[in-house]
Design an enzyme around this catalytic site. Structure first.
Site, PDB file in Angstrom:
ATOM      1  CB  SER A 187      60.599 156.647  40.187  1.00 19.92           C
ATOM      2  OG  SER A 187      61.584 157.525  40.705  1.00 19.92           O
ATOM      3  CE  LYS A 188      64.479 149.961  38.490  1.00 24.03           C
ATOM      4  NZ  LYS A 188      63.707 149.997  37.232  1.00 24.03           N
ATOM      5  NE  ARG A 189      62.994 160.780  42.525  1.00 28.29           N
ATOM      6  CZ  ARG A 189      62.081 161.008  41.593  1.00 28.29           C
ATOM      7  NH1 ARG A 189      62.441 161.323  40.386  1.00 28.29           N
ATOM      8  NH2 ARG A 189      60.792 160.926  41.864  1.00 28.29           N
TER       9      ARG A 189
END
Ligand code: GLU
Length: 505
Positions: free
Chosen positions: A250-252
């Protein structure tokens, strides 16, 4: 019936690696069966959909070589079709208007939670009398459209990746909303699960290949196919892509869009090759390098692993390097020239072409990724990904010493020049270089070094190291002889030798 598959991205963000990998599997499956690959842009979420994301998706798929045969179709342009299908369900009594207010639904949820029950709609407006409906309309309530879901139903399909999957109708949350609220008899905006089915029927999709996060939707969608009297397609739910910690990418994780991977220096061939292996393995599991066409010949869902696919930067790097190393010197040079220009290196792309190709030949074999054009962004990415992302040679930094003007010695290079014997070695090189009558060749350069080592009775290591410090200002770098020749051809070796002699001991 010939195979028809589709990729149905929502343009609410840039092309995500997960969506692109689903695209790869769709493409491979279609090509394997000589079928059609259709692109559909699911832009019914008007608030979050943006034209620039659509463009990014089209560009990303094109860059990866995931050519589509039909489309792009836009759901936002097909509203009449969806509304007609909703009207048919209403007319058949398979759907109905529900007038609950948000407050009433919230109260229902709260009471279910208090009783430790899973929140669901209790179908309370399924059988309203005409009078009750008229009363709600008179109140100004705007109904949603709900599709009836039978709690007793069991929905089963044989997933091409997961085998048999069964859902209970009672686990689907009650009668499902298929269109947003609007003043009756108007129909509000049709919703995702519904329009997907209408489109898949209309586009005669035979196989729905999509991420496993859609599994819960599939049961609902199968009921819709049945209600609309259409054949249910086959389903293949592809595994999620996981990060090092086993969590969904994910963006993380810093980079997730295809654009980001391109900016990091991955080639489209390398990236798409890596994506085919994210969840799929070929019959010969030792084979790792595939062009898309070749993978398509072998692709089937039997060899797609339902477990999540762990993202492995080192493997992506290795695959990418194989594609870079296969490039011819002119191809490699063409790729690198824009990066060198962007770095401000001074050269004439036409007049200096032979020299630039030598540079390409020098740098190419050590490249794992192409250079990055935005080092600040790349530094942030490196920070986020951490040690999982291997450090690699940079095709711009590696050759910076060739263009440095003014030229300086790094502290460790200056220290090398202060080693006893450095000055003697460098002076001897200068003298021998002066006697050369023709342009330096690799053989002559080596002969000069041999002569210096012998005549001055110096250690070869010292001579080489001091020459590297002199010519490149560093102690590490590409092949020394080639670097020397390249500098020589630009008339830069003698000035640097002179400069080094002012500090050498
Ligand atoms: N629009 C959905 C998504 O982007 C895809 C739905 C589907 O493939 O059925 O996740």
């Amino acid at each position: 019936m010939s195979v028809r598959v589709r990729l149905a991205p929502s343009p609410t963000g840039n092309l995500h690696i997960g969506t692109a990998r689903t695209g790869v599997f769709n493409w491979l499956f279609a090509r394997h069966h000589g079928g059609q690959f259709i692109l559909r842009i699911e832009d019914t979420d008007l608030e979050r959909s943006r034209p620039e994301f659509t463009q990014n998706i089209l560009d990303g798929l094109t860059w990866l070589g995931l050519t589509w045969d039909e489309g792009p179709f836009f759901q936002s342009k097909r509203m009449d079709l969806y509304k007609a299908a909703i009207q048919t369900l209403l007319d058949q009594g398979l759907a109905y208007r529900a007038y609950d207010t948000p407050e009433e639904l919230e109260a229902l949820r709260a009471s279910q939670t208090a009783r430790k029950q899973a929140p669901r709609y209790d179908n309370r407006h399924r059988h309203l009398s005409p009078e009750q409906e008229a009363a709600y309309v008179a109140e100004g309530r705007q109904p949603v459209i709900r599709f009836k879901i039978d709690d007793d139903r069991e929905i089963t399909w044989t997933d091409l990746v997961r085998g048999p999957v069964t859902w209970k109708g009672s686990d689907l949350g009650g009668d499902m909303v298929i269109a947003r609220a609007a003043m009756a008899p108007e129909l509000g905006q049709p919703l995702y699960n519904f329009v997907v089915v209408v489109d898949d029927i209309d586009m005669q999709i035979t196989h729905v290949i999509r991420g496993e996060d859609h599994i819960a939707n599939t049961a609902k969608q199968i009921l819709l196919y049945e209600a609309m009297g259409a054949a249910v397609p086959r389903f293949a739910h592809t595994p999620l892509i996981l990060d090092q910690g086993g969590r969904k990418l994910s963006k993380r994780n810093g980079v997730t869009s295809i654009d980001d991977f391109r900016k990091m220096g991955y080639t489209s061939e390398g990236l798409v090759n890596y994506m085919t292996l994210l969840g799929w393995s070929p019959p010969d599991s030792t084979q790792e390098l595939f062009r898309l066409q070749e993978a398509a010949q072998q692709f089937d869902f039997e060899r797609v692993n339902p477990a999540g696919a762990k993202f492995d930067w080192a493997k992506l790097d290795w695959i990418n390097s194989q594609y870079l190393h296969r490039l011819s010197v002119p191809e490699m040079t063409d790729l690198l020239i824009p990066f060198w220009q962007a770095a401000g290196y001074l050269f004439d792309p036409l007049a200096d072409r032979p020299w630039l190709e030598q540079l390409g030949a020098l740098v190419g074999p050590s490249l794992v990724r192409l250079p990055v054009s935005d080092p600040t962004w790349m530094a942030q990415v490196r920070e986020i990904i951490g040690p999982a992302l291997p450090a690699v040679a940079d095709g711009v930094e590696m050759v910076r010493f060739l263009f440095a003007d003014p030229f300086e010695f790094m502290p460790e290079a200056a220290k090398q020049l202060e080693q006893v014997g450095s000055a003697t070695a460098l002076q001897a090189i200068v003298t021998l270089l002066e006697q050369e009558t023709e342009a330096l060749t690799e053989a002559r350069a080596k002969a000069i070094l041999d002569q210096v080592v012998q005549a001055q009775n110096l250690k070869r290591g010292l001579v080489m190291k001091s020459l590297r410090a002199t010519l490149t200002g560093q102690l590490q770098g590409p092949d020394l002889m080639q670097s020397w020749l390249l500098l020589h051809q630009r008339g830069q070796d003698r000035p640097r030798l002179q400069q080094a002699l002012t500090i050498a001991k």
